[in-house]
Design an enzyme around this catalytic site. Structure first.
Site, PDB file in Angstrom:
ATOM      1  CB  ILE A  75      -8.927  -3.843  -4.939  1.00  0.00           C
ATOM      2  CG1 ILE A  75     -10.082  -2.957  -5.414  1.00  0.00           C
ATOM      3  CG2 ILE A  75      -9.086  -4.202  -3.470  1.00  0.00           C
ATOM      4  CD1 ILE A  75     -11.440  -3.603  -5.251  1.00  0.00           C
ATOM      5  CB  SER A  76      -3.534  -3.663  -2.624  1.00  0.00           C
ATOM      6  OG  SER A  76      -3.276  -2.340  -3.023  1.00  0.00           O
TER       7      SER A  76
END
Ligand SMILES: C[S@@+](CC[C@H](N)C(=O)[O-])C[C@H]1O[C@@H](n2cnc3c(N)ncnc32)[C@H](O)[C@@H]1O
Length: 425
Positions: A75-76
């Protein structure tokens, strides 16, 4: 919207608002819509394997690894997601494609497009799309269309009539095969690799081509897999620990370069200085476009590298090959600098019989950049579908990067708007 029952909602909500406050103060959140989305979507529900405070740290959450330990999905980082969402200017009713899934960012986009819009998120890895589908359903975002496919070739049927209004690419990409899938006037944000530099670039489509129009965001994303995986085109100079890479352009022979490295280099001074903490990736991208035979040079820390001192770790240097000679950009410390971080001069080290000429050629380009483009920092970048363009020849075309699907032109003459800072996605 429902949230998993096991989580302490009050703690998660408080952490979510703290994170949004932090992102707004730092300038990553700039509109009410993005602010609202980040305050609404429960990030921790998309990362149940980490403690809730880790899910709300301003950092990536790694969710998948390869057998050799590389992160293949994450998840960035929230700051980067906020920057890219702001850059995409997503509006209610928009049809948006996200390339690279996780669920969380797709849910943020779903908040932005609202009930009249539509979100498609696509990932090559079925384990990622399974997860994303599950978490999106658990959090009430099951309207998001989750697709398992290689983004190199978008499956027929997913592109809406007239194309997507916005495309967000959340995986490191060497090429832009999605120009035709974007509507005229639509926006595409992508971390594009140009000769090993990767900047998230925001484009607007105009007359069938993409034109950059926002500050570039220096960032790192997980690597593209599948048919679009980039090829480093790495060659090792025989008998040395010196590697040259041509991610763009045509690789040159390196077999005859080893003798050049057995002598101390000729040093060409540029009289152009750089602070110890000052980024100079714009210079190296400029050199990559300006100089034929440009490549990136990396050195094994404990290899037999002759007279070549290692370039800074993790940052392969800028180099050019001229026959059996080589030149590479280096820096020499000249003082402590005003801030104590050191002041350095760009110098060019030349190796081999033509090393002096090669070093002078590169040094002249460094001075040209200093005189004409340094203040500008951020060039204008255009991407056109490669179909219809003249085929990429072996001849060097200055500042043109010929990819498989797109021809990227970097125009340094246009007044720019600067670069933003860096981290991971
Ligand atoms: C940084 S993650 C995406 C993060 C996500 N957008 C989020 O919610 O934060 C990058 C993803 O790109 C995917 N990916 C890599 N190569 C791909 C390809 N050729 N086509 C589609 N997805 C790909 C990886 O499997 C990985 O899940």
């Amino acid at each position: 919207m429902t949230t998993p029952p096991t989580t302490d909602l009050d703690e998660a909500t408080a952490l979510r608002h703290q994170l949004a406050d932090q992102l707004a103060t730092a300038g990553h959140i700039r509109t009410r819509a993005v602010d609202q989305a980040l305050r609404t979507v429960p990030r921790h529900a998309f990362a149940p394997e980490v403690p809730v405070h880790t899910a709300y740290a301003n950092d990536i959450v790694a969710t998948r690894h390869s057998d050799d330990g590389r992160i293949t999905s994450s998840i960035s980082a929230p700051w980067l997601q906020a920057d890219m969402l702001e850059a995409a200017r997503i509006q209610p009713g928009h049809r948006v494609l996200e390339i690279g899934s996780g669920g969380y960012n797709a849910a943020l986009i779903a908040e932005l497009v609202g009930p009249t819009g539509h979100v498609t998120t696509l990932d090559i890895d079925p384990a990622v799309t399974d997860r994303a589908t599950r978490f999106l359903a658990q959090t009430g975002y099951d309207r998001v269309h989750v697709v398992t496919a290689d983004a190199e070739h978008l499956p027929t049927g997913i592109v809406p009539d007239g194309g997507f209004d916005a495309i967000l690419v959340t995986v490191d990409t060497w090429d832009l095969p999605w120009i035709d899938a974007l509507t005229e006037g639509g926006r595409l944000v992508a971390p594009l690799r140009l000769h090993q530099y990767h900047w998230a670039i925001t484009f607007t489509k105009c007359d069938g081509a993409l034109h950059s129009d926002e500050p570039l965001i220096v960032c790192g994303f997980v690597a593209m897999q599948g048919a679009g995986a980039w090829n480093a085109n790495r060659r090792t100079i025989p008998g040395t620990g010196v590697h040259l890479s041509w991610e763009d352009g045509t690789p040159l022979p390196v077999d005859q370069l080893a003798p050049a490295l057995t002598h101390e280099p000729v040093v060409a001074h540029t009289h152009v200085t750089v602070g110890g903490q000052e980024p100079f990736d714009a210079l190296t991208l400029y050199l990559a476009g300006a100089l034929p035979g440009f490549c990136r040079l990396a050195v094994d820390p404990d290899g037999h590298n002759g007279a070549l001192n290692p370039p800074p770790k993790h940052w392969p240097g800028a180099a050019i090959v001229r026959g059996t000679s080589l030149a590479r950009l280096a820096t020499e410390r000249i003082s402590d600098g005003d801030d104590g971080n050191g002041l350095h001069e760009f110098v060019v080290h030349g190796y081999g019989a033509q090393g002096r000429l090669a070093a002078q050629e590169m040094a002249e380009q460094v001075r040209h950049w200093q005189r004409n483009h340094r203040g500008a920092r951020c060039p204008h970048i255009t991407a056109r579908p490669a179909v219809g363009c003249a085929p990429a020849g072996t001849d060097h075309e200055p500042h043109v990067f010929a990819k498989k699907h797109a021809r990227i032109t970097v125009d340094w003459s246009i007044v720019p708007s600067g670069t933003r800072s860096c981290s991971a996605g």
